[in-house]
Design a protein around this motif. Structure first.
Motif, PDB file in Angstrom:
ATOM      1  N   GLU A 220       0.842  -1.195   0.000  1.00  0.00           N
ATOM      2  CA  GLU A 220       0.000   0.000   0.000  1.00  0.00           C
ATOM      3  C   GLU A 220       0.872   1.237   0.000  1.00  0.00           C
ATOM      4  OE1 GLU A 220      -2.918   0.273   3.058  1.00  0.00           O
ATOM      5  OE2 GLU A 220      -3.992  -1.502   2.379  1.00  0.00           O
ATOM      6  N   LEU A 221       0.469   2.213  -0.794  1.00  0.00           N
ATOM      7  CA  LEU A 221       1.158   3.495  -0.798  1.00  0.00           C
ATOM      8  C   LEU A 221       0.391   4.449   0.102  1.00  0.00           C
ATOM      9  CD1 LEU A 221       2.003   3.885  -4.595  1.00  0.00           C
ATOM     10  CD2 LEU A 221       3.332   2.790  -2.785  1.00  0.00           C
ATOM     11  N   HIS A 222       1.113   5.178   0.933  1.00  0.00           N
ATOM     12  CA  HIS A 222       0.514   6.120   1.880  1.00  0.00           C
ATOM     13  C   HIS A 222       1.064   7.511   1.598  1.00  0.00           C
ATOM     14  CE1 HIS A 222      -0.972   2.796   4.398  1.00  0.00           C
ATOM     15  NE2 HIS A 222       0.148   2.200   4.026  1.00  0.00           N
ATOM     16  N   ALA A 223       0.193   8.493   1.610  1.00  0.00           N
ATOM     17  CA  ALA A 223       0.604   9.866   1.302  1.00  0.00           C
ATOM     18  C   ALA A 223       1.703  10.363   2.243  1.00  0.00           C
ATOM     19  CB  ALA A 223      -0.604  10.794   1.359  1.00  0.00           C
ATOM     20  N   ASP A 224       1.695   9.924   3.506  1.00  0.00           N
ATOM     21  CA  ASP A 224       2.704  10.411   4.451  1.00  0.00           C
ATOM     22  C   ASP A 224       4.073   9.745   4.263  1.00  0.00           C
ATOM     23  OD1 ASP A 224       1.899   7.948   5.423  1.00  0.00           O
ATOM     24  OD2 ASP A 224       1.724   8.601   7.506  1.00  0.00           O
ATOM     25  N   GLU A 225       4.202   8.793   3.356  1.00  0.00           N
ATOM     26  CA  GLU A 225       5.492   8.175   3.031  1.00  0.00           C
ATOM     27  C   GLU A 225       6.064   8.742   1.734  1.00  0.00           C
ATOM     28  OE1 GLU A 225       7.644   6.133   4.461  1.00  0.00           O
ATOM     29  OE2 GLU A 225       6.462   5.856   6.264  1.00  0.00           O
ATOM     30  N   GLY A 226       5.517   9.858   1.258  1.00  0.00           N
ATOM     31  CA  GLY A 226       5.920  10.439  -0.019  1.00  0.00           C
ATOM     32  C   GLY A 226       7.409  10.681  -0.150  1.00  0.00           C
ATOM     33  N   GLU A 227       8.037  11.160   0.916  1.00  0.00           N
ATOM     34  CA  GLU A 227       9.473  11.412   0.836  1.00  0.00           C
ATOM     35  C   GLU A 227      10.244  10.118   0.587  1.00  0.00           C
ATOM     36  OE1 GLU A 227      12.936  13.779   3.241  1.00  0.00           O
ATOM     37  OE2 GLU A 227      11.546  12.577   4.442  1.00  0.00           O
ATOM     38  N   GLY A 228       9.829   9.027   1.237  1.00  0.00           N
ATOM     39  CA  GLY A 228      10.486   7.738   1.048  1.00  0.00           C
ATOM     40  C   GLY A 228      10.347   7.230  -0.379  1.00  0.00           C
ATOM     41  N   TYR A 229       9.156   7.429  -0.990  1.00  0.00           N
ATOM     42  CA  TYR A 229       8.962   7.028  -2.386  1.00  0.00           C
ATOM     43  C   TYR A 229       9.819   7.900  -3.294  1.00  0.00           C
ATOM     44  CZ  TYR A 229       4.758   5.047  -0.228  1.00  0.00           C
ATOM     45  OH  TYR A 229       3.886   4.382   0.593  1.00  0.00           O
ATOM     46  N   PHE A 230       9.859   9.195  -2.988  1.00  0.00           N
ATOM     47  CA  PHE A 230      10.666  10.131  -3.774  1.00  0.00           C
ATOM     48  C   PHE A 230      12.148   9.722  -3.742  1.00  0.00           C
ATOM     49  CE2 PHE A 230      13.340  13.951  -3.872  1.00  0.00           C
ATOM     50  CZ  PHE A 230      13.012  14.457  -5.117  1.00  0.00           C
TER      51      PHE A 230
ATOM     52  N   PHE B 204      11.517  -3.062  -1.404  1.00  0.00           N
ATOM     53  CA  PHE B 204      12.195  -3.389  -0.159  1.00  0.00           C
ATOM     54  C   PHE B 204      11.371  -4.477   0.529  1.00  0.00           C
ATOM     55  CE2 PHE B 204      13.322   1.072  -0.888  1.00  0.00           C
ATOM     56  CZ  PHE B 204      14.705   0.995  -0.816  1.00  0.00           C
ATOM     57  N   VAL B 205      12.000  -5.600   0.857  1.00  0.00           N
ATOM     58  CA  VAL B 205      11.310  -6.735   1.474  1.00  0.00           C
ATOM     59  C   VAL B 205      11.928  -6.995   2.839  1.00  0.00           C
ATOM     60  CG1 VAL B 205      10.695  -9.176   1.254  1.00  0.00           C
ATOM     61  CG2 VAL B 205      10.918  -7.746  -0.809  1.00  0.00           C
ATOM     62  N   MET B 206      11.104  -6.884   3.883  1.00  0.00           N
ATOM     63  CA  MET B 206      11.540  -7.234   5.225  1.00  0.00           C
ATOM     64  C   MET B 206      11.132  -8.687   5.454  1.00  0.00           C
ATOM     65  SD  MET B 206      10.656  -7.594   8.746  1.00  0.00           S
ATOM     66  CE  MET B 206       9.288  -6.590   9.234  1.00  0.00           C
ATOM     67  N   TRP B 207      12.112  -9.515   5.879  1.00  0.00           N
ATOM     68  CA  TRP B 207      11.844 -10.942   6.039  1.00  0.00           C
ATOM     69  C   TRP B 207      12.464 -11.475   7.323  1.00  0.00           C
ATOM     70  CZ3 TRP B 207      16.262 -14.077   5.840  1.00  0.00           C
ATOM     71  CH2 TRP B 207      17.397 -13.467   5.308  1.00  0.00           C
TER      72      TRP B 207
ATOM     73  N   VAL C 291       6.829  -7.956   5.177  1.00  0.00           N
ATOM     74  CA  VAL C 291       6.270  -6.730   4.613  1.00  0.00           C
ATOM     75  C   VAL C 291       7.066  -6.349   3.373  1.00  0.00           C
ATOM     76  CG1 VAL C 291       5.622  -4.329   5.094  1.00  0.00           C
ATOM     77  CG2 VAL C 291       5.805  -5.939   6.978  1.00  0.00           C
ATOM     78  N   VAL C 292       6.372  -5.793   2.389  1.00  0.00           N
ATOM     79  CA  VAL C 292       7.012  -5.257   1.188  1.00  0.00           C
ATOM     80  C   VAL C 292       6.626  -3.787   1.087  1.00  0.00           C
ATOM     81  CG1 VAL C 292       7.243  -5.454  -1.319  1.00  0.00           C
ATOM     82  CG2 VAL C 292       6.836  -7.503   0.050  1.00  0.00           C
ATOM     83  N   THR C 293       7.595  -2.938   0.794  1.00  0.00           N
ATOM     84  CA  THR C 293       7.321  -1.507   0.654  1.00  0.00           C
ATOM     85  C   THR C 293       8.129  -0.928  -0.499  1.00  0.00           C
ATOM     86  OG1 THR C 293       7.176   0.610   1.842  1.00  0.00           O
ATOM     87  CG2 THR C 293       9.125  -0.719   2.241  1.00  0.00           C
ATOM     88  N   LEU C 294       7.759   0.268  -0.883  1.00  0.00           N
ATOM     89  CA  LEU C 294       8.507   1.034  -1.882  1.00  0.00           C
ATOM     90  C   LEU C 294       9.128   2.277  -1.265  1.00  0.00           C
ATOM     91  CD1 LEU C 294       5.931   0.613  -4.756  1.00  0.00           C
ATOM     92  CD2 LEU C 294       8.244  -0.315  -4.717  1.00  0.00           C
ATOM     93  N   SER C 295       8.993   2.420   0.044  1.00  0.00           N
ATOM     94  CA  SER C 295       9.499   3.596   0.755  1.00  0.00           C
ATOM     95  C   SER C 295      10.911   3.365   1.282  1.00  0.00           C
ATOM     96  CB  SER C 295       8.582   3.949   1.918  1.00  0.00           C
ATOM     97  OG  SER C 295       9.173   4.945   2.723  1.00  0.00           O
ATOM     98  N   TYR C 296      11.829   4.181   0.831  1.00  0.00           N
ATOM     99  CA  TYR C 296      13.212   4.147   1.315  1.00  0.00           C
ATOM    100  C   TYR C 296      13.246   4.404   2.821  1.00  0.00           C
ATOM    101  CZ  TYR C 296      18.141   5.443   1.634  1.00  0.00           C
ATOM    102  OH  TYR C 296      19.457   5.508   1.991  1.00  0.00           O
ATOM    103  N   ASN C 297      12.445   5.354   3.295  1.00  0.00           N
ATOM    104  CA  ASN C 297      12.439   5.698   4.716  1.00  0.00           C
ATOM    105  C   ASN C 297      11.923   4.553   5.577  1.00  0.00           C
ATOM    106  OD1 ASN C 297      13.417   8.179   4.009  1.00  0.00           O
ATOM    107  ND2 ASN C 297      11.498   9.273   4.311  1.00  0.00           N
ATOM    108  N   GLU C 298      10.874   3.871   5.114  1.00  0.00           N
ATOM    109  CA  GLU C 298      10.345   2.750   5.879  1.00  0.00           C
ATOM    110  C   GLU C 298      11.381   1.625   5.961  1.00  0.00           C
ATOM    111  OE1 GLU C 298       6.143   0.380   6.331  1.00  0.00           O
ATOM    112  OE2 GLU C 298       6.615   1.260   4.388  1.00  0.00           O
ATOM    113  N   ALA C 299      12.055   1.336   4.861  1.00  0.00           N
ATOM    114  CA  ALA C 299      13.111   0.319   4.873  1.00  0.00           C
ATOM    115  C   ALA C 299      14.238   0.716   5.829  1.00  0.00           C
ATOM    116  CB  ALA C 299      13.646   0.106   3.464  1.00  0.00           C
TER     117      ALA C 299
END
Length: 161
Positions: free
Chosen positions: A64-74, A85-88, A102-110
């Motif tokens: 899921e993409l979340h508006a508050d993770e925009g900087e991480g996607y950028f 990014f896959v956390m395992w 979890v799988v994400t596209l946010s650099y910050n979340e990773a």
């Protein structure tokens, strides 16, 4: 994807190798993230196992993409080579199995996961999904304008911190 949240379902392929080096009995790598297909089913399944190397498909993970993770996607897009990014984690079975959490596209979340000592691998993001992420990021994120900082020597003593 103009909604506040956009979503895609994926499947993760994890490879397990016997004795990857002299210090470990088993080694694990995330080797692919694929768009989810109904034919994958809902449970993990072994794609290949020759005794030394095993590949397991883990279907049904939501991204899921979340508006508050925009900087991480950028930041992910700005790297020039965007990735999943896959956390395992590894279970205590014998032999052990790795499973994606979890799988994400946010650099910050990773980065937060790595700071928490989690295992995180990345794999390249396909062009079609890169365009999807770019459209979402363009719609929901505006980088902060850079402000020039005056050197401390040019500020009054009361303004120095």
């Amino acid at each position: 994807m103009a909604s506040e949240r956009a979503r895609t379902d994926v499947a993760v392929v994890i490879e397990r190798r016997r004795r990857p080096n002299r210090w470990e009995d088993w080694g694990f790598d995330v080797v692919d993230v694929l768009p989810h297909e109904p034919a994958f089913g809902a449970a993990p399944r072994v794609l290949r196992d020759d005794g030394a190397t095993q590949r397991v498909l883990h279907p049904g993970l939501a991204v899921e993409l979340h508006a508050d993770e925009g900087e991480g996607y950028f930041l992910n897009l700005a790297s020039g080579a965007p990735v999943w990014f896959v956390m395992w984690r590894v279970d205590d079975a014998d032999p052990p199995q790795a499973r994606p959490e979890v799988v994400t596209l946010s650099y910050n979340e990773a980065a937060r996961w790595l700071d928490a000592q989690e295992r995180v691998d990345n794999v390249p993001l396909p062009a079609a999904l890169r365009d999807w992420l770019q459209a979402y990021t363009d719609a929901h994120y505006r980088p902060e304008p850079k402000r020039r900082q005056r050197p401390a020597s040019f500020r009054r003593p009361s303004e120095r911190g």
